[in-house]
Design an enzyme around this catalytic site. Sequence first.
Site, mmCIF file in Angstrom:
data_model
loop_
_atom_site.group_PDB
_atom_site.id
_atom_site.type_symbol
_atom_site.label_atom_id
_atom_site.label_comp_id
_atom_site.label_asym_id
_atom_site.label_seq_id
_atom_site.Cartn_x
_atom_site.Cartn_y
_atom_site.Cartn_z
ATOM 1 N N TYR A 108 0.851 -1.208 0.000
ATOM 2 C CA TYR A 108 0.000 0.000 0.000
ATOM 3 C C TYR A 108 0.878 1.246 0.000
ATOM 4 C CZ TYR A 108 -2.902 3.748 1.846
ATOM 5 O OH TYR A 108 -3.523 4.950 2.029
HETATM 6 O O1 LIG Z 1 -2.275 6.984 7.658
HETATM 7 C C1 LIG Z 1 -2.338 6.259 6.683
HETATM 8 O O2 LIG Z 1 -1.785 6.516 5.665
HETATM 9 C C2 LIG Z 1 -3.097 4.979 6.764
HETATM 10 O O3 LIG Z 1 -3.967 5.050 7.894
HETATM 11 C C3 LIG Z 1 -4.689 3.900 8.135
HETATM 12 O O4 LIG Z 1 -3.817 2.808 8.401
HETATM 13 P P1 LIG Z 1 -3.462 2.464 9.909
HETATM 14 O O5 LIG Z 1 -2.741 3.585 10.551
HETATM 15 O O6 LIG Z 1 -2.795 1.146 9.886
HETATM 16 O O7 LIG Z 1 -4.918 2.424 10.569
HETATM 17 P P2 LIG Z 1 -5.724 1.232 11.231
HETATM 18 O O8 LIG Z 1 -5.862 0.119 10.294
HETATM 19 O O9 LIG Z 1 -6.958 1.826 11.785
HETATM 20 O O10 LIG Z 1 -4.773 0.792 12.423
HETATM 21 C C4 LIG Z 1 -4.494 1.705 13.489
HETATM 22 C C5 LIG Z 1 -3.635 1.031 14.525
HETATM 23 O O11 LIG Z 1 -4.373 -0.055 15.101
HETATM 24 C C6 LIG Z 1 -3.619 -1.254 15.035
HETATM 25 N N1 LIG Z 1 -4.544 -2.373 14.870
HETATM 26 C C7 LIG Z 1 -5.261 -2.501 13.732
HETATM 27 C C8 LIG Z 1 -6.164 -3.516 13.584
HETATM 28 C C9 LIG Z 1 -6.310 -4.455 14.619
HETATM 29 O O12 LIG Z 1 -7.104 -5.411 14.556
HETATM 30 N N2 LIG Z 1 -5.568 -4.300 15.743
HETATM 31 C C10 LIG Z 1 -4.685 -3.277 15.911
HETATM 32 O O13 LIG Z 1 -4.036 -3.176 16.949
HETATM 33 C C11 LIG Z 1 -2.677 -1.078 13.888
HETATM 34 O O14 LIG Z 1 -1.533 -1.901 14.068
HETATM 35 C C12 LIG Z 1 -2.368 0.401 13.960
HETATM 36 O O15 LIG Z 1 -1.326 0.609 14.849
HETATM 37 C C13 LIG Z 1 -5.546 3.560 6.924
HETATM 38 O O16 LIG Z 1 -6.237 2.343 7.163
HETATM 39 C C14 LIG Z 1 -4.736 3.467 5.685
HETATM 40 O O17 LIG Z 1 -5.601 3.284 4.591
HETATM 41 C C15 LIG Z 1 -3.868 4.675 5.500
HETATM 42 O O18 LIG Z 1 -4.642 5.747 5.083
#
Ligand SMILES: O=C(O)[C@H]1O[C@H](OP(=O)(O)OP(=O)(O)OC[C@H]2O[C@@H](n3ccc(=O)[nH]c3=O)[C@H](O)[C@@H]2O)[C@H](O)[C@@H](O)[C@H]1O
Length: 440
Positions: free
Chosen positions: A245
């Site tokens: 991504y």
């Molecule tokens: O800023 C971005 O560019 C991206 O932001 C977002 O990605 P992330 O920051 O990864 O958000 P998100 O999935 O909500 O996980 C948040 C936290 O929860 C943790 N997480 C997640 C899932 C879970 O089951 N458990 C968990 O601990 C996980 O490890 C993480 O630490 C957008 O989805 C992406 O499309 C993109 O725009």
Amino acid sequence: MKMRMLEEDELFPSTPGKVKIERVNHRQFHRCFASTSTMFLWALFLVALTASYLSFQSFVDTSSRYLSASWGGLHWEKQIRASAQPHRADAAGISVLVTGAAGFVGSHVSLALRRRGDGVVGLDNFNSYYDPSLKKARKSLLSSHGVFVVEGDVNDDKLLAKLLEVVDFTHVMHLAAQAGVRYAIENPASYVHSNIAGLVTLLEACKSADPQPAIVWASSSSVYGLNEKVPFSESDRTDQPASLYAATKKAGEEITHTYNHIYGLSITGLRFFTVYGPWGRPDMAYFSFTRNILQGKPITVYRGKDHSDLARDFTYIDDIVKGCLASLDTAEKSTGGGGGGSGGVKKKGPAQYRIFNLGNTSPVTVPTLVSILERHLRMKAKKNVVEMPGNGDVPFTHANISYARAELGYKPTTNLDAGLGKFVKWYLSYYGYTRGRKNV
Ligand SMILES: O=C(O)[C@H]1O[C@H](OP(=O)(O)OP(=O)(O)OC[C@H]2O[C@@H](n3ccc(=O)[nH]c3=O)[C@H](O)[C@@H]2O)[C@H](O)[C@@H](O)[C@H]1O
């Protein structure tokens, strides 16, 4: 006259493949002629049958394409023009094509533009990455405010050319993308399809449009990848992506630069930091945690290898929308001449190329996110804490927003507690809950 019965050796030559020529008499010539003309008639019949089958097929193809096509026609064009028409009293209205308009950020940006009187046309393919009924609900909300959303894909070059021909869009807000960091492991091709091929198709259409629109598009905080320098500044290295991504978003930054350089397209890339809020994306942690807590199901909380908590610079949707609108308002015109042809679109001078962080500047750990949700939901989460699987996640994000503040006047005002409060309120109402209990 009674026909003579054919003798056996007239029907079946005694030696296979060897017809006795001397026995071809007048009557046989007639028979031969008769069978030739029969064959000719049969052939004619078969040709006619094939031709009518083919024309029927093409009729079926054309009509089914016409019937299934979700765009085209005079009425459709009229709707596009009406939706694209600005209604601002100060006559300063802009006309924006918003791709991904039925998405989370796209629907909010479209509504905000419409509310201040700008012209907006949406484009969305309503794919099933997450529940399309939520996308349809966002579309209904938009249409109740006079925003028309075309159902179509950014990879459809003919549709894009038509949209840019029907309306002289001043701007394109390109938000259509395959989102989600971890899903790239499951479906890598969808990222290449939307974030690379779709982006190039869109840029090709914009470069050939006359006038060329200015483009503002969604990059991502994930381009910082394994960068350890905090907070993340736009000038930091972005050549260590941790997920496909992130790699496709980084590629998007390079690709848009090329179109800026060669064709004079005005480009603004926005690195969004984990955007959340009402009408959000069900695949994101804050959303799926809320759903599971309400349903009494466990949630999985990832943590770092050394047992450290993961942290994100969670940014509230309204702050992101303000950054998007300010980017549109400060975008300079593209400098290319428009018009198609074999690469014959020349820029008249250098065009604007910008990249901004749009974050909140105060990272919050995932366990803290969970406890804020528990408080707003008045329910306890069943937590499974596991080590972060190596599937694309980064340990933390933290935005430096000085550049956006200076150039866009960007200043986030909603902290995670207030923002999640608004999200929970929306969630309970949208899914029909009265404080933890679902209305049935
Ligand atoms: O800023 C971005 O560019 C991206 O932001 C977002 O990605 P992330 O920051 O990864 O958000 P998100 O999935 O909500 O996980 C948040 C936290 O929860 C943790 N997480 C997640 C899932 C879970 O089951 N458990 C968990 O601990 C996980 O490890 C993480 O630490 C957008 O989805 C992406 O499309 C993109 O725009």
